[in-house]
Write a protein that holds these residues in place. Structure first.
Motif, PDB file in Angstrom:
ATOM      1  N   GLU A  54       0.832  -1.204   0.000  1.00 31.18           N
ATOM      2  CA  GLU A  54       0.000   0.000   0.000  1.00 31.18           C
ATOM      3  C   GLU A  54       0.869   1.258   0.000  1.00 31.18           C
ATOM      4  N   ALA A  55       1.953   1.229   0.766  1.00 37.44           N
ATOM      5  CA  ALA A  55       2.856   2.383   0.814  1.00 37.44           C
ATOM      6  C   ALA A  55       3.501   2.616  -0.550  1.00 37.44           C
ATOM      7  N   ARG A  56       3.911   1.534  -1.213  1.00 35.60           N
ATOM      8  CA  ARG A  56       4.510   1.666  -2.542  1.00 35.60           C
ATOM      9  C   ARG A  56       3.477   2.184  -3.546  1.00 35.60           C
ATOM     10  N   LYS A  57       2.248   1.693  -3.423  1.00 33.18           N
ATOM     11  CA  LYS A  57       1.190   2.137  -4.333  1.00 33.18           C
ATOM     12  C   LYS A  57       0.939   3.625  -4.148  1.00 33.18           C
ATOM     13  N   ALA A  58       0.863   4.096  -2.904  1.00 35.00           N
ATOM     14  CA  ALA A  58       0.644   5.513  -2.640  1.00 35.00           C
ATOM     15  C   ALA A  58       1.806   6.355  -3.152  1.00 35.00           C
ATOM     16  N   VAL A  61       1.509   6.714  -6.929  1.00 32.74           N
ATOM     17  CA  VAL A  61       0.426   7.611  -7.325  1.00 32.74           C
ATOM     18  C   VAL A  61       0.876   9.062  -7.187  1.00 32.74           C
ATOM     19  N   ASN A  62       1.677   9.355  -6.172  1.00 33.81           N
ATOM     20  CA  ASN A  62       2.114  10.728  -5.914  1.00 33.81           C
ATOM     21  C   ASN A  62       3.235  11.187  -6.841  1.00 33.81           C
TER      22      ASN A  62
END
Length: 63
Positions: A54-58, A61-62
């Motif tokens: 989830e941290a990598r996905k966020a 996205v940023n």
């Protein structure tokens, strides 16, 4: 390599797989999971991996 009885070409023991499948079907009918399912799953490790994903996905996205 000569074919061995009760073994696939890859070396899988056919009789053992049939026995495991029968046990699994019995457990499913009884509404139970095998102990293997719970014993081999490290819940804390899975949660940690999910948090990292989830941290990598966020982060992606940023960017």
């Amino acid at each position: 390599m000569a074919k061995q009885p009760n073994k696939t070409f890859a070396g899988t023991n056919i009789q053992e797989v049939r026995q495991q499948n029968a046990q699994s079907a019995q457990a499913a009918q009884a509404g139970q999971f095998g102990t293997e399912f719970a014993a081999e799953t490290n819940v804390q490790h899975v949660k940690q991996q999910n948090a990292q994903a989830e941290a990598r996905k966020a982060q992606n996205v940023n960017q």
